[in-house]
Design a protein around this motif. Structure first.
Motif, PDB file in Angstrom:
ATOM      1  N   ILE A 326       5.716  -2.349   2.922  1.00 53.50           N
ATOM      2  CA  ILE A 326       7.137  -2.073   2.726  1.00 53.50           C
ATOM      3  C   ILE A 326       7.630  -2.598   1.376  1.00 53.50           C
ATOM      4  N   VAL A 327       7.068  -3.743   0.931  1.00 56.02           N
ATOM      5  CA  VAL A 327       7.505  -4.312  -0.356  1.00 56.02           C
ATOM      6  C   VAL A 327       6.702  -3.771  -1.533  1.00 56.02           C
ATOM      7  N   GLY A 328       5.832  -2.775  -1.277  1.00 56.95           N
ATOM      8  CA  GLY A 328       5.177  -2.078  -2.380  1.00 56.95           C
ATOM      9  C   GLY A 328       3.722  -2.383  -2.625  1.00 56.95           C
ATOM     10  N   LYS A 329       3.082  -3.195  -1.782  1.00 53.98           N
ATOM     11  CA  LYS A 329       1.671  -3.507  -1.988  1.00 53.98           C
ATOM     12  C   LYS A 329       0.783  -2.395  -1.431  1.00 53.98           C
ATOM     13  N   LYS A 330      -0.442  -2.315  -1.947  1.00 56.73           N
ATOM     14  CA  LYS A 330      -1.396  -1.339  -1.444  1.00 56.73           C
ATOM     15  C   LYS A 330      -1.955  -1.815  -0.102  1.00 56.73           C
ATOM     16  N   ILE A 331      -2.363  -0.844   0.710  1.00 54.74           N
ATOM     17  CA  ILE A 331      -2.867  -1.190   2.032  1.00 54.74           C
ATOM     18  C   ILE A 331      -4.177  -1.964   1.943  1.00 54.74           C
ATOM     19  N   SER A 332      -5.048  -1.621   0.988  1.00 57.95           N
ATOM     20  CA  SER A 332      -6.332  -2.311   0.860  1.00 57.95           C
ATOM     21  C   SER A 332      -6.124  -3.775   0.484  1.00 57.95           C
ATOM     22  N   ALA A 333      -5.218  -4.028  -0.465  1.00 56.85           N
ATOM     23  CA  ALA A 333      -4.928  -5.411  -0.865  1.00 56.85           C
ATOM     24  C   ALA A 333      -4.305  -6.184   0.286  1.00 56.85           C
ATOM     25  N   SER A 334      -3.453  -5.521   1.063  1.00 53.34           N
ATOM     26  CA  SER A 334      -2.820  -6.170   2.210  1.00 53.34           C
ATOM     27  C   SER A 334      -3.833  -6.486   3.289  1.00 53.34           C
ATOM     28  N   MET A 335      -4.801  -5.580   3.497  1.00 52.70           N
ATOM     29  CA  MET A 335      -5.852  -5.823   4.484  1.00 52.70           C
ATOM     30  C   MET A 335      -6.697  -7.026   4.083  1.00 52.70           C
ATOM     31  N   GLN A 336      -6.943  -7.175   2.799  1.00 53.19           N
ATOM     32  CA  GLN A 336      -7.773  -8.277   2.321  1.00 53.19           C
ATOM     33  C   GLN A 336      -7.107  -9.629   2.555  1.00 53.19           C
ATOM     34  N   THR A 337      -5.784  -9.681   2.445  1.00 50.19           N
ATOM     35  CA  THR A 337      -5.080 -10.956   2.623  1.00 50.19           C
ATOM     36  C   THR A 337      -5.117 -11.442   4.070  1.00 50.19           C
ATOM     37  N   THR A 338      -5.279 -10.537   5.032  1.00 56.06           N
ATOM     38  CA  THR A 338      -5.312 -10.944   6.443  1.00 56.06           C
ATOM     39  C   THR A 338      -6.637 -11.603   6.824  1.00 56.06           C
ATOM     40  N   LYS A 339      -7.697 -11.315   6.064  1.00 53.95           N
ATOM     41  CA  LYS A 339      -9.043 -11.844   6.330  1.00 53.95           C
ATOM     42  C   LYS A 339      -9.566 -11.429   7.707  1.00 53.95           C
ATOM     43  N   LEU A 340      -9.077 -10.306   8.200  1.00 55.00           N
ATOM     44  CA  LEU A 340      -9.543  -9.783   9.484  1.00 55.00           C
ATOM     45  C   LEU A 340     -10.586  -8.685   9.316  1.00 55.00           C
ATOM     46  N   PHE A 341     -10.609  -8.059   8.140  1.00 51.42           N
ATOM     47  CA  PHE A 341     -11.431  -6.875   7.948  1.00 51.42           C
ATOM     48  C   PHE A 341     -12.592  -7.177   7.001  1.00 51.42           C
ATOM     49  N   PRO A 342     -13.790  -6.682   7.333  1.00 53.34           N
ATOM     50  CA  PRO A 342     -14.950  -6.884   6.455  1.00 53.34           C
ATOM     51  C   PRO A 342     -14.713  -6.287   5.064  1.00 53.34           C
ATOM     52  N   HIS A 343     -15.432  -6.821   4.094  1.00 52.18           N
ATOM     53  CA  HIS A 343     -15.268  -6.389   2.698  1.00 52.18           C
ATOM     54  C   HIS A 343     -15.540  -4.899   2.548  1.00 52.18           C
ATOM     55  N   MET A 344     -16.551  -4.388   3.270  1.00 51.80           N
ATOM     56  CA  MET A 344     -16.886  -2.968   3.169  1.00 51.80           C
ATOM     57  C   MET A 344     -15.714  -2.094   3.598  1.00 51.80           C
ATOM     58  N   VAL A 345     -15.027  -2.497   4.680  1.00 56.32           N
ATOM     59  CA  VAL A 345     -13.887  -1.717   5.174  1.00 56.32           C
ATOM     60  C   VAL A 345     -12.775  -1.695   4.143  1.00 56.32           C
ATOM     61  N   VAL A 346     -12.479  -2.850   3.559  1.00 54.26           N
ATOM     62  CA  VAL A 346     -11.424  -2.941   2.532  1.00 54.26           C
ATOM     63  C   VAL A 346     -11.760  -2.048   1.340  1.00 54.26           C
ATOM     64  N   GLN A 347     -13.023  -2.063   0.914  1.00 55.45           N
ATOM     65  CA  GLN A 347     -13.431  -1.256  -0.229  1.00 55.45           C
ATOM     66  C   GLN A 347     -13.336   0.238   0.068  1.00 55.45           C
ATOM     67  N   MET A 348     -13.719   0.644   1.272  1.00 55.64           N
ATOM     68  CA  MET A 348     -13.632   2.062   1.640  1.00 55.64           C
ATOM     69  C   MET A 348     -12.181   2.527   1.700  1.00 55.64           C
ATOM     70  N   VAL A 349     -11.299   1.662   2.207  1.00 55.27           N
ATOM     71  CA  VAL A 349      -9.874   2.005   2.243  1.00 55.27           C
ATOM     72  C   VAL A 349      -9.321   2.098   0.828  1.00 55.27           C
ATOM     73  N   ALA A 350      -9.752   1.190  -0.057  1.00 56.33           N
ATOM     74  CA  ALA A 350      -9.305   1.242  -1.452  1.00 56.33           C
ATOM     75  C   ALA A 350      -9.727   2.547  -2.115  1.00 56.33           C
ATOM     76  N   ILE A 351     -10.957   2.998  -1.856  1.00 55.60           N
ATOM     77  CA  ILE A 351     -11.444   4.281  -2.403  1.00 55.60           C
ATOM     78  C   ILE A 351     -10.607   5.432  -1.839  1.00 55.60           C
ATOM     79  N   GLY A 352     -10.287   5.362  -0.544  1.00 53.31           N
ATOM     80  CA  GLY A 352      -9.459   6.401   0.066  1.00 53.31           C
ATOM     81  C   GLY A 352      -8.077   6.471  -0.547  1.00 53.31           C
ATOM     82  N   GLU A 353      -7.517   5.308  -0.885  1.00 51.81           N
ATOM     83  CA  GLU A 353      -6.206   5.280  -1.544  1.00 51.81           C
ATOM     84  C   GLU A 353      -6.281   5.913  -2.933  1.00 51.81           C
TER      85      GLU A 353
END
Length: 414
Positions: A326-353
Motif C-alpha cells: 500500500i505504501v509503494g513497496k514491491k511485493i518481492s521486497a516485502s516478502m523478503q522482509t517477512t523472512k517467511l519465504f525461501p530465497h528461490m520463491v522471492v526471486q521468482m516473484v521478483a522476476i514475475g514482477e
C-alpha cells in the motif's frame, strides 16, 4: 450480542438466518453474512425480498457437528463448481445449469443448497450476490472471484479457475492429512492393543504370580501396577481425556493468542514443521495467483490470501506484505522482509514482477511446492514405517518380557 459463527470472526460480520417472500410470493429461507440486522435487511431487499425475518445464527454445538453426516463438504462445493463451470463453457444458461446439477445430485444437502441458489438467481440476484447469502459454503474468496468473473463477462473462465484452484488446494490438504493420519492411526491402534493386554491378559498372570510367594522384578511390578490403575481408573482417564480434548479444542477455536502459539509450535516440529511451511507457501502462491489473474487489486487479493492462509504466522506475514504494498513497496521486497519465504520463491516473484507475468510465476511456485509436499509426504511415510514397527515391537515385547521375567527367575532358582 449472541456469539457469531467462526466464519464471521474472520470478517467482523455475523451470520443471520432469514425467511422472506420473493416477487412470486414464494417462501425463501437462507443465510446471509452482514455487519448487523439493518445491513442484512438492505442486502435482502436488493434481491427483491419482502416480509423479511432475521435471527442471528449461533455456533452449532459440538454434538451437532459430531453427528452431522449429511452436511455440505468442501469437496461437494468443488464438484459443483466444476459442473457449473463446464455448463457455462458449453453456453448453457445459469438457471438451466443449476437445474441440471440438482437433477444429477445424489446428496440431499447439496441438492437443497443448489435449489436455494436457483430460486435466488431466478428472483433477480446476480450469481455472486446469491452465493454471499450462503457464507458457510461459499467463502469471501469464492464470492469475490465469481463477482470479478461476472464484471468482466468471463464467468465461465473464472469458474474454471476456481475449480482448478479448489482441486489443487484440496489435494494439498489431503496430502497433509495423509502425513498426519498414518502415524496417529498406528499409534492409536498400538494404544488400544496395549490397553487390551493390560486389562485382559496381564491380570491372569497376576493371579499366577501371587502363588509364587516371592518378590517380583521391579519391571513386572510396574506393569502389574499399571494394569491395576487402568482397570480401576480407565473410565475416569477416558472421560478426563475427552474433556481436555474438548476444552483445548474450544480454546484453540476461540482464543487467537492460544491458536497463534499452537500454530507457531507446529511449524517448529521436526520434519512436520518443514512440511507445514512448504504447504503454506504453496497455498499462498496458488491463492494469490488465482486472485491476481482474476483482476482483483493486489492489496485486496493479499487480504483474501491472508484469510485463507491456514496459519496465523503466515497470515500476519501476508498482512505485513499488504501494508508494504500500500505504501509503494514491491511485493518481492516485502516478502523478503517477512523472512517467511525461501530465497528461490522471492526471486521468482521478483522476476514475475519485472516481466509482468506475476500470476504465471506464482503458479509455477505453487506447482513446485505442491510437488515438494507430495514427495515429503511419501518420504515421511517411508521413514515412519520402520520406526512405528520398532515402537510396536518394543511395547508388545516389553509386556511379554515383564510377564515372563518372574518365570525365568523361578526357573533359575530351581
Amino acid at each position: 450480542m449472541p456469539k457469531a459463527t467462526a466464519t464471521s470472526k474472520l470478517t467482523g460480520k455475523f451470520n443471520f438466518i432469514y425467511t422472506a417472500r420473493d416477487y412470486k410470493n414464494r417462501k425463501i429461507k437462507g443465510e446471509i453474512l452482514a455487519e448487523n440486522i439493518t445491513s442484512a435487511q438492505i442486502e435482502l431487499r436488493k434481491l427483491g425480498y419482502l416480509n423479511i425475518k432475521l435471527k442471528i445464527m449461533r455456533e452449532p454445538s459440538f454434538i451437532v457437528k459430531f453427528f452431522a453426516r449429511n452436511k455440505v463438504k468442501p469437496r461437494d462445493i468443488t464438484i459443483f463448481t466444476r459442473q457449473i463451470a463446464t455448463m457455462q463453457t458449453a453456453g448453457i444458461p445459469l438457471v438451466q445449469g443449476l437445474k441440471i446439477v440438482i437433477e444429477s445430485c445424489d446428496k440431499h444437502s447439496v441438492a437443497k443448497l443448489i435449489n436455494r441458489l436457483k430460486s435466488e438467481v431466478e428472483s433477480g440476484g446476480s450469481f455472486s450476490e446469491c452465493l454471499r447469502l450462503h457464507p458457510q459454503e461459499f467463502d469471501e474468496l469464492y464470492c469475490n472471484l465469481v463477482s470479478a468473473g461476472e464484471s468482466s463477462g468471463n464467468l465461465d473462465v473464472m469458474l474454471q479457475r476456481i475449480a482448478n484452484y479448489r482441486e489443487k488446494t484440496e489435494s494439498l490438504k489431503r496430502k497433509l492429512r495423509k502425513a498426519m493420519y498414518y502415524p496417529i492411526t498406528v499409534l492409536a491402534v498400538a494404544g488400544i492393543v496395549t490397553a487390551i493386554l493390560l486389562v485382559k491378559v496381564v491380570p491372569t498372570f497376576k493371579s499366577m504370580f501371587e502363588g509364587f510367594g516371592a518378590k517380583l522384578p521391579a519391571f513386572t511390578q510396574f506393569v502389574l501396577s499399571l494394569s491395576d490403575g487402568i482397570r480401576n481408573n480407565g473410565v475416569r482417564v477416558i472421560v478426563t481425556g475427552m474433556v481436555l480434548f474438548w476444552f483445548f479444542g474450544r480454546l484453540y477455536k476461540n482464543q487467537p493468542t492460544f491458536k497463534n502459539i499452537v500454530q507457531r509450535l507446529l511449524l517448529k516440529i521436526p520434519i512436520f514443521g518443514a512440511l507445514f511451511e512448504k504447504a503454506a507457501v504453496a497455498r499462498f502462491a496458488r491463492t494469490l495467483s488465482t486472485t491476481f489473474a482474476a483482476g482483483v487489486p493486489l492489496p485486496d487479493a493479499l487480504l483474501l490470501v491472508a484469510k485463507s492462509s491456514g496459519n496465523i504466522k503466515f497470515q500476519n506475514g501476508i498482512l505485513q506484505i499488504r501494508d508494504n504494498i500500500i505504501v509503494g513497496k514491491k511485493i518481492s521486497a516485502s516478502m523478503q522482509t517477512t523472512k517467511l519465504f525461501p530465497h528461490m520463491v522471492v526471486q521468482m516473484v521478483a522476476i514475475g514482477e519485472e516481466t509482468g507475468a506475476l500470476d504465471s510465476m506464482l503458479q509455477k511456485v505453487a506447482s513446485i511446492y505442491e510437488e515438494e509436499v507430495d514427495l515429503a509426504v511419501d518420504g515421511l511415510s517411508s521413514l515412519l514405517e520402520p520406526f512405528i514397527m520398532v515402537l510396536l515391537g518394543v511395547i508388545v515385547g516389553g509386556l511379554v518380557i515383564a510377564m515372563y521375567l518372574p518365570i525365568f527367575k523361578l526357573g533359575s532358582v530351581i
